[in-house]
Design a protein around this motif. Structure first.
Motif, PDB file in Angstrom:
ATOM      1  N   ASP A   1      27.131  59.602  49.073  1.00  0.00           N
ATOM      2  CA  ASP A   1      26.143  59.383  48.393  1.00  0.00           C
ATOM      3  C   ASP A   1      26.196  59.037  46.726  1.00  0.00           C
ATOM      4  O   ASP A   1      25.227  58.961  46.080  1.00  0.00           O
ATOM      5  N   HIS A   2      27.440  59.093  46.351  1.00  0.00           N
ATOM      6  CA  HIS A   2      27.666  59.602  45.075  1.00  0.00           C
ATOM      7  C   HIS A   2      28.611  58.511  44.358  1.00  0.00           C
ATOM      8  O   HIS A   2      29.531  58.746  43.595  1.00  0.00           O
ATOM      9  N   GLY A   3      28.949  57.277  45.191  1.00  0.00           N
ATOM     10  CA  GLY A   3      29.856  56.494  44.896  1.00  0.00           C
ATOM     11  C   GLY A   3      31.237  56.352  45.073  1.00  0.00           C
ATOM     12  O   GLY A   3      32.247  56.056  44.434  1.00  0.00           O
ATOM     13  N   HIS A   4      31.745  57.266  46.150  1.00  0.00           N
ATOM     14  CA  HIS A   4      33.020  57.539  46.585  1.00  0.00           C
ATOM     15  C   HIS A   4      33.179  56.993  47.783  1.00  0.00           C
ATOM     16  O   HIS A   4      32.355  56.864  48.637  1.00  0.00           O
ATOM     17  N   VAL A   5      34.149  56.402  47.889  1.00  0.00           N
ATOM     18  CA  VAL A   5      34.955  56.144  49.218  1.00  0.00           C
ATOM     19  C   VAL A   5      36.193  56.969  49.352  1.00  0.00           C
ATOM     20  O   VAL A   5      37.060  57.052  48.766  1.00  0.00           O
ATOM     21  N   PHE A   6      36.458  57.469  50.742  1.00  0.00           N
ATOM     22  CA  PHE A   6      37.541  58.337  51.294  1.00  0.00           C
ATOM     23  C   PHE A   6      38.137  57.747  52.354  1.00  0.00           C
ATOM     24  O   PHE A   6      37.491  56.978  53.306  1.00  0.00           O
ATOM     25  N   VAL A   7      39.489  57.409  52.073  1.00  0.00           N
ATOM     26  CA  VAL A   7      40.325  56.864  53.240  1.00  0.00           C
ATOM     27  C   VAL A   7      41.338  57.584  53.649  1.00  0.00           C
ATOM     28  O   VAL A   7      42.164  58.432  52.604  1.00  0.00           O
ATOM     29  N   LEU A   8      41.414  57.763  54.842  1.00  0.00           N
ATOM     30  CA  LEU A   8      42.603  58.511  55.509  1.00  0.00           C
ATOM     31  C   LEU A   8      43.418  57.583  56.119  1.00  0.00           C
ATOM     32  O   LEU A   8      42.797  56.534  56.888  1.00  0.00           O
ATOM     33  N   GLY A   9      44.686  57.840  55.818  1.00  0.00           N
ATOM     34  CA  GLY A   9      45.650  56.844  56.465  1.00  0.00           C
ATOM     35  C   GLY A   9      47.214  57.480  56.285  1.00  0.00           C
ATOM     36  O   GLY A   9      47.292  58.600  56.142  1.00  0.00           O
ATOM     37  N   HIS A  10      47.986  56.359  56.213  1.00  0.00           N
ATOM     38  CA  HIS A  10      49.403  56.960  55.794  1.00  0.00           C
ATOM     39  C   HIS A  10      50.276  55.696  55.189  1.00  0.00           C
ATOM     40  O   HIS A  10      49.772  54.548  55.230  1.00  0.00           O
ATOM     41  N   TYR A  11      51.274  56.039  54.482  1.00  0.00           N
ATOM     42  CA  TYR A  11      52.177  55.286  53.681  1.00  0.00           C
ATOM     43  C   TYR A  11      53.012  54.966  54.750  1.00  0.00           C
ATOM     44  O   TYR A  11      53.601  55.954  55.555  1.00  0.00           O
TER      45      TYR A  11
ATOM     46  N   HIS B   1      40.978  55.242  58.371  1.00  0.00           N
ATOM     47  CA  HIS B   1      39.443  55.558  58.526  1.00  0.00           C
ATOM     48  C   HIS B   1      38.968  55.588  57.085  1.00  0.00           C
ATOM     49  O   HIS B   1      39.280  55.857  56.114  1.00  0.00           O
ATOM     50  N   TYR B   2      37.643  54.949  57.063  1.00  0.00           N
ATOM     51  CA  TYR B   2      36.835  54.926  55.750  1.00  0.00           C
ATOM     52  C   TYR B   2      35.673  55.761  55.828  1.00  0.00           C
ATOM     53  O   TYR B   2      35.036  55.614  56.797  1.00  0.00           O
ATOM     54  N   TYR B   3      35.291  56.454  54.882  1.00  0.00           N
ATOM     55  CA  TYR B   3      34.195  57.249  54.746  1.00  0.00           C
ATOM     56  C   TYR B   3      33.411  57.019  53.512  1.00  0.00           C
ATOM     57  O   TYR B   3      34.150  56.850  52.286  1.00  0.00           O
ATOM     58  N   THR B   4      32.192  57.276  53.207  1.00  0.00           N
ATOM     59  CA  THR B   4      31.655  57.269  51.856  1.00  0.00           C
ATOM     60  C   THR B   4      30.407  58.240  51.889  1.00  0.00           C
ATOM     61  O   THR B   4      30.129  58.807  52.677  1.00  0.00           O
TER      62      THR B   4
ATOM     63  N   ASN C   1      30.543  49.436  49.244  1.00  0.00           N
ATOM     64  CA  ASN C   1      31.423  50.278  48.611  1.00  0.00           C
ATOM     65  C   ASN C   1      32.722  50.125  49.662  1.00  0.00           C
ATOM     66  O   ASN C   1      33.918  49.931  49.006  1.00  0.00           O
ATOM     67  N   ILE C   2      32.703  50.413  50.893  1.00  0.00           N
ATOM     68  CA  ILE C   2      33.915  50.363  51.614  1.00  0.00           C
ATOM     69  C   ILE C   2      34.428  49.232  51.576  1.00  0.00           C
ATOM     70  O   ILE C   2      35.787  48.775  51.487  1.00  0.00           O
ATOM     71  N   THR C   3      33.613  47.973  51.637  1.00  0.00           N
ATOM     72  CA  THR C   3      34.212  46.557  51.540  1.00  0.00           C
ATOM     73  C   THR C   3      35.168  46.401  50.348  1.00  0.00           C
ATOM     74  O   THR C   3      35.948  45.737  50.403  1.00  0.00           O
ATOM     75  N   LEU C   4      34.564  46.794  49.217  1.00  0.00           N
ATOM     76  CA  LEU C   4      35.184  46.802  47.914  1.00  0.00           C
ATOM     77  C   LEU C   4      36.610  47.414  48.187  1.00  0.00           C
ATOM     78  O   LEU C   4      37.702  46.773  47.777  1.00  0.00           O
ATOM     79  N   VAL C   5      36.854  48.674  48.571  1.00  0.00           N
ATOM     80  CA  VAL C   5      37.930  49.302  48.761  1.00  0.00           C
ATOM     81  C   VAL C   5      38.909  48.733  49.707  1.00  0.00           C
ATOM     82  O   VAL C   5      40.115  48.341  49.414  1.00  0.00           O
ATOM     83  N   ARG C   6      38.134  48.162  50.934  1.00  0.00           N
ATOM     84  CA  ARG C   6      39.004  47.684  52.013  1.00  0.00           C
ATOM     85  C   ARG C   6      39.694  46.175  51.386  1.00  0.00           C
ATOM     86  O   ARG C   6      41.010  46.057  51.536  1.00  0.00           O
ATOM     87  N   ARG C   7      39.147  45.434  50.483  1.00  0.00           N
ATOM     88  CA  ARG C   7      39.572  44.167  50.001  1.00  0.00           C
ATOM     89  C   ARG C   7      40.721  44.778  49.079  1.00  0.00           C
ATOM     90  O   ARG C   7      41.857  43.999  49.071  1.00  0.00           O
ATOM     91  N   LEU C   8      40.703  45.713  48.587  1.00  0.00           N
ATOM     92  CA  LEU C   8      41.967  46.181  47.652  1.00  0.00           C
ATOM     93  C   LEU C   8      43.280  46.328  48.385  1.00  0.00           C
ATOM     94  O   LEU C   8      44.321  45.866  48.252  1.00  0.00           O
TER      95      LEU C   8
END
Length: 130
Positions: free
Chosen positions: A77-87, A72-75, A6-13
């Motif tokens: 057990d319910h199909g969510h990926v949380f990403v902290l960052g900045h624009y 930072h990426y976190y996941t 899941n993290i790999t998928l979001v990171r790819r985006l």
């Protein structure tokens, strides 16, 4: 999908810069883009075509550059990926801003089905309006 997949998928985006060929492959047709009220063009968008046309379309002309910098990426057990960052944004008037965000991505059947975003809208509004 596993947590790391899941993290790999979001990171790819993020790494693709939302390239059309990537969004077409990894976003569900009923994808929901939920941007916090107060953020420029905040609201809820349905489907990537709606996001590209009605969110990014009116937003892009205001910036020399605008990009997401995931930190930072976190996941869970319910199909969510949380990403902290900045624009990181530079407006057409030369103002620069680094705006903290949290993105909550929902993964369904190996594709990204949604985003809920929260960001420091005030910082970005100041850069746009000064």
């Amino acid at each position: 999908m596993s947590d790391s997949a899941n993290i790999t998928l979001v990171r790819r985006l993020y790494e693709s810069g939302m390239a059309p060929e990537v969004t077409a492959e990894i976003l569900t047709p009923d994808f929901v883009w939920d941007i916090t009220p107060g953020f420029p063009h905040g609201g809820i968008y349905h489907g990537w075509d709606n996001v590209a046309r009605d969110f990014f379309g009116p937003m892009r002309p205001n910036y020399e550059s605008f990009g997401s910098v995931p930190e930072h990426y976190y996941t869970d057990d319910h199909g969510h990926v949380f990403v902290l960052g900045h624009y990181h944004a530079e407006t057409k008037t030369g103002n620069k801003a680094d705006v903290r965000f949290i993105h909550l991505w929902t993964i369904r059947d190996g594709k990204i089905a949604g985003l809920v975003q929260a960001a420091d809208s005030h910082v970005l509004q100041q850069a746009l309006n000064s």
